[in-house]
Each structure stands twice: as C-alpha cells, then as structure tokens.
Design a protein around this motif. Structure first.
Motif, PDB file in Angstrom:
ATOM      1  N   SER A  49       0.812  -1.219   0.000  1.00 34.86           N
ATOM      2  CA  SER A  49       0.000   0.000   0.000  1.00 34.86           C
ATOM      3  C   SER A  49       0.845   1.268   0.000  1.00 34.86           C
ATOM      4  O   SER A  49       0.339   2.359  -0.295  1.00 34.86           O
ATOM      5  CB  SER A  49      -0.936   0.015   1.212  1.00 34.86           C
ATOM      6  OG  SER A  49      -1.871  -1.036   1.142  1.00 34.86           O
ATOM      7  N   LEU A  50       2.127   1.137   0.324  1.00 38.51           N
ATOM      8  CA  LEU A  50       3.019   2.301   0.363  1.00 38.51           C
ATOM      9  C   LEU A  50       3.666   2.577  -0.988  1.00 38.51           C
ATOM     10  O   LEU A  50       4.346   3.589  -1.151  1.00 38.51           O
ATOM     11  CB  LEU A  50       4.117   2.087   1.408  1.00 38.51           C
ATOM     12  CG  LEU A  50       3.663   1.790   2.839  1.00 38.51           C
ATOM     13  CD1 LEU A  50       4.882   1.625   3.742  1.00 38.51           C
ATOM     14  CD2 LEU A  50       2.747   2.882   3.361  1.00 38.51           C
ATOM     15  N   GLN A  53       3.792   6.103  -2.701  1.00 38.06           N
ATOM     16  CA  GLN A  53       3.170   7.060  -1.794  1.00 38.06           C
ATOM     17  C   GLN A  53       4.231   7.890  -1.065  1.00 38.06           C
ATOM     18  O   GLN A  53       5.396   7.499  -0.941  1.00 38.06           O
ATOM     19  CB  GLN A  53       2.317   6.329  -0.761  1.00 38.06           C
ATOM     20  CG  GLN A  53       1.227   5.453  -1.344  1.00 38.06           C
ATOM     21  CD  GLN A  53       0.160   6.266  -2.055  1.00 38.06           C
ATOM     22  OE1 GLN A  53      -0.256   7.316  -1.585  1.00 38.06           O
ATOM     23  NE2 GLN A  53      -0.291   5.768  -3.193  1.00 38.06           N
ATOM     24  N   LYS A  54       3.807   9.042  -0.558  1.00 37.13           N
ATOM     25  CA  LYS A  54       4.671   9.869   0.284  1.00 37.13           C
ATOM     26  C   LYS A  54       4.451   9.437   1.732  1.00 37.13           C
ATOM     27  O   LYS A  54       3.323   9.445   2.215  1.00 37.13           O
ATOM     28  CB  LYS A  54       4.347  11.351   0.084  1.00 37.13           C
ATOM     29  CG  LYS A  54       4.778  11.878  -1.275  1.00 37.13           C
ATOM     30  CD  LYS A  54       4.363  13.314  -1.501  1.00 37.13           C
ATOM     31  CE  LYS A  54       2.877  13.423  -1.790  1.00 37.13           C
ATOM     32  NZ  LYS A  54       2.464  14.789  -2.176  1.00 37.13           N
ATOM     33  N   VAL A  55       5.544   9.075   2.401  1.00 40.05           N
ATOM     34  CA  VAL A  55       5.453   8.452   3.719  1.00 40.05           C
ATOM     35  C   VAL A  55       6.233   9.255   4.753  1.00 40.05           C
ATOM     36  O   VAL A  55       7.338   9.739   4.484  1.00 40.05           O
ATOM     37  CB  VAL A  55       5.997   7.002   3.666  1.00 40.05           C
ATOM     38  CG1 VAL A  55       6.031   6.387   5.063  1.00 40.05           C
ATOM     39  CG2 VAL A  55       5.153   6.160   2.714  1.00 40.05           C
ATOM     40  N   ALA A  88       8.402   3.343  -1.314  1.00 37.33           N
ATOM     41  CA  ALA A  88       7.631   4.588  -1.286  1.00 37.33           C
ATOM     42  C   ALA A  88       8.165   5.586  -2.310  1.00 37.33           C
ATOM     43  O   ALA A  88       9.324   5.523  -2.730  1.00 37.33           O
ATOM     44  CB  ALA A  88       7.677   5.197   0.112  1.00 37.33           C
ATOM     45  N   ARG A  89       7.313   6.508  -2.702  1.00 39.92           N
ATOM     46  CA  ARG A  89       7.763   7.604  -3.566  1.00 39.92           C
ATOM     47  C   ARG A  89       8.777   8.454  -2.819  1.00 39.92           C
ATOM     48  O   ARG A  89       9.791   8.888  -3.378  1.00 39.92           O
ATOM     49  CB  ARG A  89       6.548   8.443  -3.989  1.00 39.92           C
ATOM     50  CG  ARG A  89       6.890   9.704  -4.770  1.00 39.92           C
ATOM     51  CD  ARG A  89       5.628  10.481  -5.109  1.00 39.92           C
ATOM     52  NE  ARG A  89       5.914  11.783  -5.670  1.00 39.92           N
ATOM     53  CZ  ARG A  89       4.986  12.696  -5.936  1.00 39.92           C
ATOM     54  NH1 ARG A  89       3.706  12.432  -5.691  1.00 39.92           N
ATOM     55  NH2 ARG A  89       5.326  13.860  -6.444  1.00 39.92           N
ATOM     56  N   ASP A 155       1.102  10.990   2.414  1.00 44.42           N
ATOM     57  CA  ASP A 155      -0.144  10.246   2.237  1.00 44.42           C
ATOM     58  C   ASP A 155      -0.348   9.261   3.384  1.00 44.42           C
ATOM     59  O   ASP A 155      -1.476   9.014   3.811  1.00 44.42           O
ATOM     60  CB  ASP A 155      -0.115   9.473   0.914  1.00 44.42           C
ATOM     61  CG  ASP A 155       0.191  10.355  -0.277  1.00 44.42           C
ATOM     62  OD1 ASP A 155      -0.592  11.294  -0.524  1.00 44.42           O
ATOM     63  OD2 ASP A 155       1.211  10.120  -0.956  1.00 44.42           O
ATOM     64  N   PHE A 156       0.764   8.674   3.855  1.00 43.10           N
ATOM     65  CA  PHE A 156       0.734   7.699   4.940  1.00 43.10           C
ATOM     66  C   PHE A 156       1.615   8.170   6.087  1.00 43.10           C
ATOM     67  O   PHE A 156       2.754   8.596   5.866  1.00 43.10           O
ATOM     68  CB  PHE A 156       1.246   6.332   4.471  1.00 43.10           C
ATOM     69  CG  PHE A 156       0.200   5.480   3.810  1.00 43.10           C
ATOM     70  CD1 PHE A 156      -0.570   4.599   4.558  1.00 43.10           C
ATOM     71  CD2 PHE A 156      -0.011   5.561   2.451  1.00 43.10           C
ATOM     72  CE1 PHE A 156      -1.534   3.818   3.946  1.00 43.10           C
ATOM     73  CE2 PHE A 156      -0.967   4.780   1.828  1.00 43.10           C
ATOM     74  CZ  PHE A 156      -1.743   3.904   2.580  1.00 43.10           C
ATOM     75  N   ARG A 181      -5.468  11.586   6.270  1.00 42.72           N
ATOM     76  CA  ARG A 181      -4.227  10.817   6.173  1.00 42.72           C
ATOM     77  C   ARG A 181      -4.513   9.372   6.560  1.00 42.72           C
ATOM     78  O   ARG A 181      -5.361   9.091   7.394  1.00 42.72           O
ATOM     79  CB  ARG A 181      -3.164  11.354   7.136  1.00 42.72           C
ATOM     80  CG  ARG A 181      -2.972  12.855   7.147  1.00 42.72           C
ATOM     81  CD  ARG A 181      -2.271  13.341   5.906  1.00 42.72           C
ATOM     82  NE  ARG A 181      -2.024  14.772   5.981  1.00 42.72           N
ATOM     83  CZ  ARG A 181      -0.863  15.309   6.369  1.00 42.72           C
ATOM     84  NH1 ARG A 181       0.137  14.521   6.709  1.00 42.72           N
ATOM     85  NH2 ARG A 181      -0.711  16.607   6.413  1.00 42.72           N
TER      86      ARG A 181
END
Length: 218
Positions: A49-50, A53-55, A88-89, A155-156, A181
C-alpha cells in the motif's frame, strides 16, 4: 529508559523479498521463532500500500529496541529505512529517543543512516518523594509528531511503536485532522498492543510487522 549503541544494528546487505498483505499478523511466511517462542515474519510487511506514496515515519526507538530484545534480536534501522524508502515515492524517517545529556551516540548512529533525530535529554530532579529520573519521551513524540504531520504532505503516517496508548492516541489525533491521512503501525511480533489491531481500530489502516529481514540476532 534509554538505550546504548550496543542495542542497535550493524550494517547488513539489503534484501527485498516479496511481502503479502494481512492485518495484525502481517505475513504468512514465518521461518523462525524468537527467544520467547513468538513466530516472526520472514519479511517486513505488508508494504504494498506504500508503493508510490509519500510516507512519514515516526519511530519510538526505545519501544522497538526493547521489543526486539525480548525476541532475541536487534533492529536494523538501516535496513528498515531502506525497505521503506525502496517502495515509497518518498519516505522521511524520524527517530525519537531519550539519552543522557551530552551523549550523542544514538544521534550519530541514526544520522549516518539517513534518519532525522529528535533526542530527549534524560532529566533528574528533586521532588517531595526525593530524586526522580525522567527518561520517557512519549510527550516529546506527541508534540513533535503534531508539528511534523501538519507540515508534511505525506499520504501515509507510519507510527513505529507497539505501545497501545502512545500509538493509539497518535492515530486518533492524526486521523482527526482536517486533511485526511492514512495511519499504519510498524512494530514487532509479540509486542504489539491489541488496541492497535487495524481490524478493530478505525483510526489505523493496516499493521506492518518488522520481519527477519530487518532484524539481527542479539
């Protein structure tokens, strides 16, 4: 409580085996049991799910170190950071811990591995009960987490702790902010509060278990 360098990892060779998605128990691949007989996932996950995404990761370092020690392992924070950053991104790594005043051992350790550090100096003071020693960094984590989350476009939000009160409160407060978030926990087998189970906690999207790929035998 505070830690010393010997409680942490030494460099390891990166490995990125596949992971599966699940809930509190995060993988069906268990190849080894810890010192206490607790089964430990072979790989850290689920992480799917990551992807892209921006974490933002907020790590309660002492909770992770002592949880791993109970299993007979040390956490490789180098590997944990690399695993998350690989999928992650972007992934901003933040480490929270207490330390004796003037001791920068942990600070240097994490900074050399690409983490941003938030040390809390251990305090000793006189009260009506005599001398007291205050080493708990939970209040510092809550304060800095609020500041980081509101300024970050992640995002996460990953809360790396198995502490039900601390991580549960962080998840509740973060999901209550105006900007939506996702919150996930990162913790170790046998040391994760049932309060953090994503199957029953509406503030937590999923649970990530630190696997053997990010652990070193103690």
């Amino acid at each position: 409580m505070y830690t010393t360098y010997s409680a942490i990892d030494s460099p390891m060779t990166p490995a990125t085996p596949p992971v599966r998605k699940s809930t509190l128990r995060t993988s069906t691949a268990y190849s080894r049991s810890g010192r206490s007989g607790v089964e430990i996932a072979s790989v850290t996950g689920p992480l799917e799910s990551l992807h892209g995404q921006k974490v933002l990761l907020l790590a309660d370092v002492e909770n992770l170190i002592y949880s791993a020690r109970n299993l007979g392992y040390k956490v490789s924070f180098r590997m944990l950071g690399q695993r998350l950053q690989a999928i992650a991104r972007s992934c901003s790594l933040h480490a929270f811990f207490s330390r004796p005043q003037g001791d920068d051992t942990l600070e240097r350790y994490f900074q050399e591995r690409g983490w941003i550090t938030h040390p809390k100096n251990i305090e000793e003071f006189m009260t009506h009960k005599g001398w007291q020693r205050h080493a708990n960094s939970d209040n510092d984590i809550l304060f800095h987490a609020g500041n980081l989350v509101t300024r970050h476009d992640a995002d996460f939000i990953l809360v790396a702790s198995g502490d039900g009160l601390l991580a549960g409160d962080l998840a509740r407060l973060i999901t209550g902010l105006p900007k939506s978030r996702h919150v996930a926990t990162v913790s170790l087998a046998g040391s994760t509060s049932f309060r953090l189970d994503a199957r029953t906690n509406p503030n937590i999207t999923f649970n990530i278990e630190i696997g053997l790929d990010c652990l070193i035998p103690a």
